[in-house]
Design a protein around this motif. Structure first.
Motif, short mmCIF file in Angstrom:
data_model
loop_
_atom_site.label_atom_id
_atom_site.label_comp_id
_atom_site.label_asym_id
_atom_site.label_seq_id
_atom_site.Cartn_x
_atom_site.Cartn_y
_atom_site.Cartn_z
N ASN A 3 6.14 -3.59 0.47
CA ASN A 3 5.21 -4.40 -0.27
C ASN A 3 4.23 -5.08 0.67
N ALA A 4 2.95 -5.21 0.24
CA ALA A 4 1.91 -5.76 1.09
C ALA A 4 2.22 -7.20 1.48
N GLU A 5 2.71 -8.01 0.53
CA GLU A 5 3.02 -9.40 0.83
C GLU A 5 4.14 -9.50 1.85
N THR A 6 5.12 -8.61 1.77
CA THR A 6 6.23 -8.62 2.72
C THR A 6 5.74 -8.27 4.12
N VAL A 7 4.84 -7.29 4.21
CA VAL A 7 4.30 -6.88 5.51
C VAL A 7 3.57 -8.05 6.16
N ASN A 30 -0.39 1.92 4.63
CA ASN A 30 0.20 1.30 3.44
C ASN A 30 -0.88 1.13 2.37
N SER A 31 -0.79 1.91 1.30
CA SER A 31 -1.81 1.84 0.23
C SER A 31 -1.79 0.49 -0.48
N GLN A 32 -0.64 -0.23 -0.45
CA GLN A 32 -0.58 -1.54 -1.08
C GLN A 32 -1.53 -2.53 -0.38
N LEU A 33 -1.66 -2.41 0.93
CA LEU A 33 -2.59 -3.26 1.65
C LEU A 33 -4.02 -2.96 1.26
N PHE A 34 -4.34 -1.69 1.04
CA PHE A 34 -5.69 -1.33 0.63
C PHE A 34 -5.99 -1.84 -0.78
N LEU A 35 -5.00 -1.80 -1.65
CA LEU A 35 -5.20 -2.35 -3.00
C LEU A 35 -5.42 -3.86 -2.94
N VAL A 107 -11.68 -0.81 4.98
CA VAL A 107 -10.81 -0.72 6.16
C VAL A 107 -10.87 -2.02 6.97
N ALA A 108 -12.08 -2.58 7.09
CA ALA A 108 -12.23 -3.83 7.84
C ALA A 108 -11.46 -4.97 7.19
N GLU A 109 -11.41 -5.00 5.87
CA GLU A 109 -10.65 -6.06 5.20
C GLU A 109 -9.16 -5.91 5.43
N VAL A 110 -8.67 -4.67 5.47
CA VAL A 110 -7.25 -4.45 5.78
C VAL A 110 -6.96 -4.91 7.22
N LYS A 509 -12.79 -20.19 2.28
CA LYS A 509 -12.28 -19.03 1.56
C LYS A 509 -11.13 -19.43 0.66
N LYS A 510 -10.93 -18.61 -0.36
CA LYS A 510 -9.74 -18.79 -1.18
C LYS A 510 -8.53 -18.32 -0.40
N PRO A 511 -7.35 -18.87 -0.69
CA PRO A 511 -6.15 -18.38 -0.01
C PRO A 511 -5.91 -16.90 -0.29
N VAL A 512 -5.20 -16.25 0.62
CA VAL A 512 -4.91 -14.83 0.45
C VAL A 512 -4.16 -14.62 -0.86
N MET A 513 -4.56 -13.57 -1.61
CA MET A 513 -3.92 -13.25 -2.87
C MET A 513 -2.43 -12.96 -2.61
N GLN A 514 -1.55 -13.73 -3.22
CA GLN A 514 -0.14 -13.64 -2.89
C GLN A 514 0.54 -12.41 -3.50
N HIS A 515 0.02 -11.94 -4.64
CA HIS A 515 0.66 -10.82 -5.31
C HIS A 515 -0.40 -9.82 -5.74
N THR A 516 -0.26 -8.56 -5.31
CA THR A 516 -1.22 -7.54 -5.69
C THR A 516 -1.22 -7.34 -7.20
N TRP A 517 -0.05 -7.43 -7.81
CA TRP A 517 0.02 -7.18 -9.25
C TRP A 517 -0.65 -8.28 -10.06
N ALA A 518 -0.93 -9.41 -9.43
CA ALA A 518 -1.57 -10.50 -10.17
C ALA A 518 -3.04 -10.24 -10.41
N ASN A 519 -3.64 -9.26 -9.73
CA ASN A 519 -5.04 -8.95 -9.93
C ASN A 519 -5.18 -8.02 -11.13
N GLU A 520 -5.97 -8.44 -12.09
CA GLU A 520 -6.09 -7.69 -13.34
C GLU A 520 -6.67 -6.30 -13.12
N LEU A 521 -7.69 -6.18 -12.24
CA LEU A 521 -8.31 -4.87 -12.01
C LEU A 521 -7.31 -3.90 -11.40
#
Length: 604
Positions: A3-7, A30-35, A107-110, A509-521
């Motif tokens: 999981n991206a948050e775990t990494v 890790n595709s979760q990081l890209f998402l 890629v730069a954001e990852v 900046k806003k804090p890092v998104m804690q959960h990928t699944w929380a993003n509606e898109l």
């Protein structure tokens, strides 16, 4: 797949302990990081701005992420040169701005997520630029609350900081903690990708591109060496003494007051107290007491020193020599100044910073203002802001807005006014912005009068309103748009109490998104079906720059995708490749959508 948050949490823990990182490059698979990265940057205004290839966020898909990961896995991913444009500066010069393509932004954001998780816990608490939950207001609040007693300000500005970062030094700094050659080579290729200006390729021999997603973090990693130099060398050398010695003259007057009281000489006591109030209680020239304070926001830094000017000059030269010898950077001569803290004001982050001194301001039995830091709105900043709404010295109509709706005009003025006022809420004289309020209000009324061929007085009566605030009612201008079955839309200009707010806070900046699944898109993309024809093949995300683009002239009112996006009030739509091509070709109407739906059902 982890999981991206775990990494990121594992990397953050290693950063807190100062442990080196190994095999970091593998995390780019890790595709979760890209998402997560996609969910953080797709809404940015620059996401729809094309680079040299014309690629934007429009058409984003899981397949594109897999293609990027495969290129990274085989080490064949190559950064595309950025498109360079020039943006004007306040001093009539220009600043280069790089526009990367969308894949490079992703890629730069990852890369930024990985580096930020590791390095942010190690950064100095005195660094406030480009960090989550920190910003200009946190830096200014620290100065106002902890720099009491400062005598000299050393204002510092690094000349062309972003464009002067030495690649060898930066990679050496990264290599001290990141023991992964593949990751360092990826950063090296990014820094040396070059730029296109007038469609000619130019090499980047130094610096990080302004406009790049990871550039601010790389500059913080680079300038962390300056923070450590100040904290570990300058501060121990120039901080000494627990407290100032008492002022002998002040003690002498206190003794005289006691003697006069014993004699019951009331007039002498009164005169001696007046004399004592004009004297400092502690010795301002105590040779055994020194204090050095430091704060940095990006490439702007400020030192506060309690001691003689000669030592302040030494500190300035030591910083200059360190930057030149260790980081190969130069201080900007006109912007690096030594300012007397009481008689002059230092300019930091748009505020005037000054040490207050007023013997007549007494709270209880002590002079509560003396030595305290005051934050003020620069007069010239107010004048320059007012000039944007004036012509020939008077508030003027903004003719470019007269064809917009009343609601849009009112919101435009309020947005500009509110953003400026909220930035200066920490200032003790924020009330001076009443001048700006009056000028902008007069310009607003003149714009409305020009639109309706009326007078300013009639427009003032038409839009006049009262609004309740935490500090009581305030007069403002207001536009109300009634909507059937919904709450009315309300736009106001004014109604903001111009009173200092010590706890005002605007973070970068806003804090890092804690959960990928929380993003509606991301949830909609992972759902795996076209939101128009229900197909599950070749899904992509259709993006638009703003909701107003749905009402472009010539667009069919029966467009299914327009109706869907308008109903959801979203600037994104998950569609299959066929529907996406039809959208851009202007063919996706309701009838075609029904045909696509039928064909999709047949495929099932």
């Amino acid at each position: 797949m982890q999981n991206a948050e775990t990494v990121l949490e594992v990397i953050r823990e290693r950063g807190k302990k100062g442990m080196p990182l190994e095999r970091l490059y593998r995390q780019l698979f890790n595709s979760q990081l890209f998402l997560m990265a996609y969910g953080r940057i797709y809404a940015n205004k620059g996401a729809m701005t094309p680079g040299v290839t014309g690629e934007t966020v429009d058409g984003m898909s899981l397949a594109k992420i897999e293609t990027i990961i495969q290129a990274l896995r085989s080490e064949t991913y190559r950064w595309t040169p950025v498109k360079r444009i020039k943006i004007p500066k306040k001093n009539r010069g220009s600043r280069p701005l790089g526009l990367p393509i969308w894949s490079d932004k992703l890629v730069a954001e990852v890369v930024r997520l990985l580096l930020d998780a590791y390095y942010d816990p190690q950064f100095s608490d005195r660094s406030h630029g480009f960090r989550p939950r920190r910003g200009c207001h946190t830096a200014l609040s620290e100065v106002a609350n902890t720099w009491t007693g400062t005598r000299w300000f050393i204002e510092g500005d690094i000349s062309d900081c972003f464009g002067s970062l030495d690649h060898e030094i930066l990679l050496a700094i990264l290599g001290e903690k990141i023991h992964d050659g593949r990751f360092l080579r990826l950063i090296d290729r990014m820094l040396k990708a070059g730029y296109l200006e007038d469609w000619r390729w130019n090499a980047t021999l130094s610096g990080a591109p302004q406009g790049g997603i990871v550039s601010p973090l790389l500059s913080n990693i680079y300038l962390d060496r300056l923070d450590r130099f100040v904290e570990q060398e300058l501060m121990p050398d120039y901080n000494r003494g627990d407290h100032r010695e008492s002022n002998p003259e002040y003690l002498s007057v206190c003794a005289a007051i006691k003697r006069a009281k014993r004699r019951k000489d009331v007039s002498a006591v009164r005169e001696l107290k007046r004399q004592r109030r004009r004297l400092p209680s502690n010795d301002p020239n105590d040779p055994g007491y020194r204090r050095l304070k430091y704060i940095r926001y990006a490439d702007d830094w400020l030192l506060g020193f309690a001691g003689p000017r000669s030592e302040a000059e030494e500190i300035k030269e030591r910083v200059r020599e360190f930057l030149r010898a260790e980081l190969r950077l130069e201080l900007s001569v006109p912007k690096t100044l030594i300012t007397h803290a009481v008689s002059q004001a230092a300019r930091f982050l748009g505020y005037d910073v000054k040490v207050q001194h007023e013997d007549s301001k007494v709270t209880g039995t002590r002079r509560s203002v003396n030595g305290c830091i005051g934050l003020f709105v620069p007069r010239e900043v107010i004048r320059q802001r007012c000039m944007l709404y004036m012509r020939r010295g008077k508030p003027a109509c903004r003719s470019i807005l007269i064809h917009d709706s009343d609601y849009t005009i009112m919101m435009k003025y309020q947005t500009e006014y509110r953003g400026f006022v909220q930035y200066y809420f920490l200032a003790q004289d924020v009330w001076r912005l009443h001048t700006l309020h009056w000028v902008m209000g007069a310009s607003l009324l003149r714009t409305m009068a020009a639109k309706y061929h009326s007078t300013v007085a009639k427009m003032a009566r038409r839009f006049n309103a009262m609004v309740e605030t935490p500090l009581g009612p305030r007069r403002c201008f207001q536009v109300t748009v009634a909507r059937e079955g919904k709450k009315p839309l309300i736009a106001r200009f004014g109604g903001i109490p111009l009173q200092r707010q010590r706890g005002a806070f605007l973070s970068d900046k806003k804090p890092v998104m804690q959960h990928t699944w929380a993003n509606e898109l991301i949830r909609r993309l992972l759902a795996g079906h076209c939101e128009i024809c229900e197909s599950q093949m070749g899904l992509q995300v259709h993006h638009i720059r703003k909701m107003a683009d749905l009402n472009k002239p010539g667009r069919p009112e029966t467009s299914e995708w327009v109706r869907r996006m308008a109903q959801r009030r979203r600037k994104t739509l998950v569609v299959c490749e066929a529907c996406h091509r039809a959208i851009h070709a202007g063919r996706l109407t309701t009838s075609i959508r029904n045909q696509s739906l039928e064909s999709g059902m047949l495929r099932k």
